[in-house]
Design an enzyme around this catalytic site. Structure first.
Site, PDB file in Angstrom:
ATOM      1  N   ARG A   1       0.807  -1.226   0.000  1.00  0.00           N
ATOM      2  CA  ARG A   1       0.000   0.000   0.000  1.00  0.00           C
ATOM      3  C   ARG A   1       0.838   1.274   0.000  1.00  0.00           C
ATOM      4  NH1 ARG A   1      -4.904  -2.010  -0.096  1.00  0.00           N
ATOM      5  NH2 ARG A   1      -5.581  -3.609   1.387  1.00  0.00           N
TER       6      ARG A   1
ATOM      7  N   PHE B   1      -9.273   0.234  -6.736  1.00  0.00           N
ATOM      8  CA  PHE B   1      -8.418  -0.959  -6.763  1.00  0.00           C
ATOM      9  C   PHE B   1      -7.591  -1.134  -5.486  1.00  0.00           C
ATOM     10  CE2 PHE B   1      -5.141   1.849  -7.620  1.00  0.00           C
ATOM     11  CZ  PHE B   1      -4.537   1.848  -8.861  1.00  0.00           C
ATOM     12  N   GLU B   2      -7.059  -2.360  -5.341  1.00  0.00           N
ATOM     13  CA  GLU B   2      -6.373  -2.811  -4.129  1.00  0.00           C
ATOM     14  C   GLU B   2      -7.296  -2.744  -2.913  1.00  0.00           C
ATOM     15  OE1 GLU B   2      -2.390  -1.546  -3.424  1.00  0.00           O
ATOM     16  OE2 GLU B   2      -1.860  -1.524  -5.535  1.00  0.00           O
ATOM     17  N   GLY B   3      -8.560  -3.037  -3.132  1.00  0.00           N
ATOM     18  CA  GLY B   3      -9.563  -3.006  -2.066  1.00  0.00           C
ATOM     19  C   GLY B   3     -10.350  -1.721  -2.114  1.00  0.00           C
TER      20      GLY B   3
END
Length: 577
Positions: free
Chosen positions: A268, A388-390
């Site tokens: 992240r 994106f990425e959650g």
């Protein structure tokens, strides 16, 4: 000394500020600072020569092979790979700073590099065997192999546990892989894929695999035509009876879900760094435009509403930079659990960039809406970060539920202590005393552990965070007692809890950053930075107050009724006719 066993964000749910993990604000070691500056200078020279190419890449929806090869020659695919495997061995914080610099020039370029390093090959770094590292990392460092991360499927976006891609274990230990992944960044030209598939093993239902493009049966679809980050290559990846050797298994069989979440958490800081870069570009463009654009006989930068926009954009950028760098520091320091802090950094950074880019376009007025200016492209590129990425909605639930579990575990321990009170009164009295002291500290300034050596001028901001950490703990305890296991269904309340937690943790990172600057340079030299802290704290206090009050008094029922009504009609059912 940092406590590697503790989580600052989770501790907030117990009403405490874990100052050992907040101060002093982390700095880059001198050796890495020098390396970073050299890499940044090289990036600036390279990207500035291609400034006119990026709008064309965006329009065409492609990064040409010559450009990708030039990124390889710069060494940008080996940023976090250890030196013994041919990489630069940057820290997570240092890597984030490089992604920031790339994003200041072009979001798609930052994404191409970031998807490779942050998630594409991160699994090999974190979970790969020595044999896997020796086999793949040197090629990944040079860019001979570019990596992609394959998790999302047509029927399983945020619900990663529901994936249907299947890996069947064959008698000789090899695997037969079948399924499809969608929206895979770098899918068009990646040579290595980290793939998650259902294996139904005793230890878990999902496993992770290293899959090479050359394996027969692997194919990629056409490049997706996207709203933003259009130049980056996004495709489907299909596996049709792909035979994987036994050594393609990444980590332990059945541990794929844990591996996927670890990769996303660890990566992240790359996304956060990219968001900071986009904000810094937006601020530079907007402030330059405001200083030269004249209305009513003077620059619009002199108007109060424009100055307010520039101030809030800068405050959001400063806060994002503070929290992203702090999370990178936790990872680099060996903190064992930074999952909530990483989720907070993603949510805050992505929304800060969206607000900042939107305000930059607004300052530019009609010009901001035109393609000949960079603002509309920055806005389009920024939007995907909230997804994106959650998705930010899913991550808010994760933040709140994880924190609630921390509080719940404490209450459970307390309950067990009370149950043993008669048989072990010493233990029982100890827990009762701890609980009474904790509760008293929430409603009184007495007994609160203050941050040591904090400059006096910053104590007012500290008071806000101390106060609302206590209020968060009380509110979370109340929700747990009221809803128990059904708390998972109270999504609107959980969202408020998450937003309070986000403001608390980000605010503490800003406080830490400013405190260190005061110590280093003296209060007189950092008046602008102190003003940034005060602005953030003032706005955060109002938001936290509102969220706490609306836990009890709200119109959630009205929203639920309207939402069901719209879902039933599958349209907006009202009209003035």
């Amino acid at each position: 000394m940092i406590d590697t066993k503790a989580s600052v964000a989770k501790t907030l749910f117990l009403g405490k500020l874990l100052h050992t993990n907040l101060l002093p604000y982390p700095r880059f070691p001198e050796g890495e600072r020098e390396t970073l500056q050299m890499v940044i200078d090289s990036i600036d020279r390279f990207m500035e020569e291609r400034t006119s190419d990026f709008p064309r890449f965006d329009k065409e929806g492609v990064q040409h092979d010559a450009f990708i090869n030039a990124l390889k020659e710069l060494g940008l695919f080996g940023l976090i790979i250890p030196e013994e495997h041919g990489g630069l061995a940057l820290s997570n914080a240092g890597y984030s700073r490089i992604l920031q610099q790339l994003a200041r020039h072009d979001g798609s370029t930052a994404l191409t590099v970031g998807a490779h390093s942050s998630i594409g090959m991160k699994g090999i770094l974190l979970f790969g065997s020595e044999e896997q590292k020796k086999r793949y990392l040197p090629k990944l460092a040079t860019g001979e192999m570019i990596a992609a991360f394959c998790l999302t499927e047509p029927g399983s976006g945020s619900d990663a546990a529901s994936i249907k891609t299947k890996a069947e274990k064959l008698p000789d230990g090899s695997w037969k892989l079948n399924g499809q992944k969608i929206w895979i960044t770098n899918g068009a030209f990646a040579e290595l894929f980290t793939v998650f598939a259902r294996t139904e093993s005793e230890g878990g239902q999902i496993s992770a695999f290293i899959v090479e493009r050359k394996f027969p049966g692997l194919s990629t679809g056409h490049k997706e035509d996207k709203m933003g980050i259009r130049a980056s290559a996004t495709t489907t990846v299909t596996f049709d009876n792909v035979i994987l050797p036994p050594e393609a298994l990444l980590g332990a069989e059945g541990k794929g879900f844990k591996i996927a979440m670890s990769i996303l958490n660890n990566g992240r800081t790359g996304l956060g760094g990219g968001c900071v870069g986009g904000m810094k570009r937006s601020i530079a463009l907007a402030s330059t435009y405001a200083s030269t654009r004249k209305q009513f006989g003077r620059p619009i930068a002199e108007f109060g509403l424009v100055k307010e926009k520039l101030a809030r954009m800068s405050m959001l950028c400063f806060a994002t930079e503070a929290v992203v760098h702090m999370v990178g520091h936790y990872i680099d320091s060996g903190v064992e659990d930074y999952s909530v802090e990483a989720a907070i950094s993603k949510v805050f950074a992505s929304e800060a960039l969206w607000n900042c880019s939107n305000e930059a376009l607004q300052i530019a007025g009609g010009n901001g809406f035109m393609k000949e200016y960079p603002y509309e492209m920055i806005v389009r590129d920024a939007r995907i970060n909230l997804i994106f990425e959650g998705t930010n909605e899913i991550l808010r639930l994760f933040i709140a539920l994880t924190g609630a579990k921390e509080a719940g575990d404490y209450l459970k321990r307390l309950g067990q202590g009370m149950g043993d009170f008669l048989s072990d009164p010493i233990k029982g009295f100890g827990l009762l005393s701890e609980y009474a002291s904790r509760r008293f500290s929430f409603i009184s300034s007495l007994g609160r552990e203050r941050i040591p050596d904090l400059p006096q001028s910053l104590r007012e901001s500290e008071d806000v965070y101390l106060n609302y950490a206590g209020k968060l703990a009380v509110a979370t305890e109340g929700l747990l007692r009221r809803y128990k296991r059904e708390i998972t269904e109270e999504q609107m309340k959980l969202r408020r809890v998450a937003d309070i937690t986000i403001d608390l943790f980000v605010g503490l990172c800003v406080l830490s950053r400013v405190a260190s600057l005061v110590h280093e340079r003296g209060e007189g030299e950092v008046q602008a930075e102190i003003a940034l802290l005060r602005l953030f704290t003032s706005e955060a206090r109002l938001r936290m107050k509102h969220h706490l009050e609306s836990l009890e008094s709200n119109e959630d029922g009205s929203a639920d009724t309207i939402g069901k009504h719209i879902s039933t009609h599958q349209s907006y059912p009202w009209d003035t006719l």
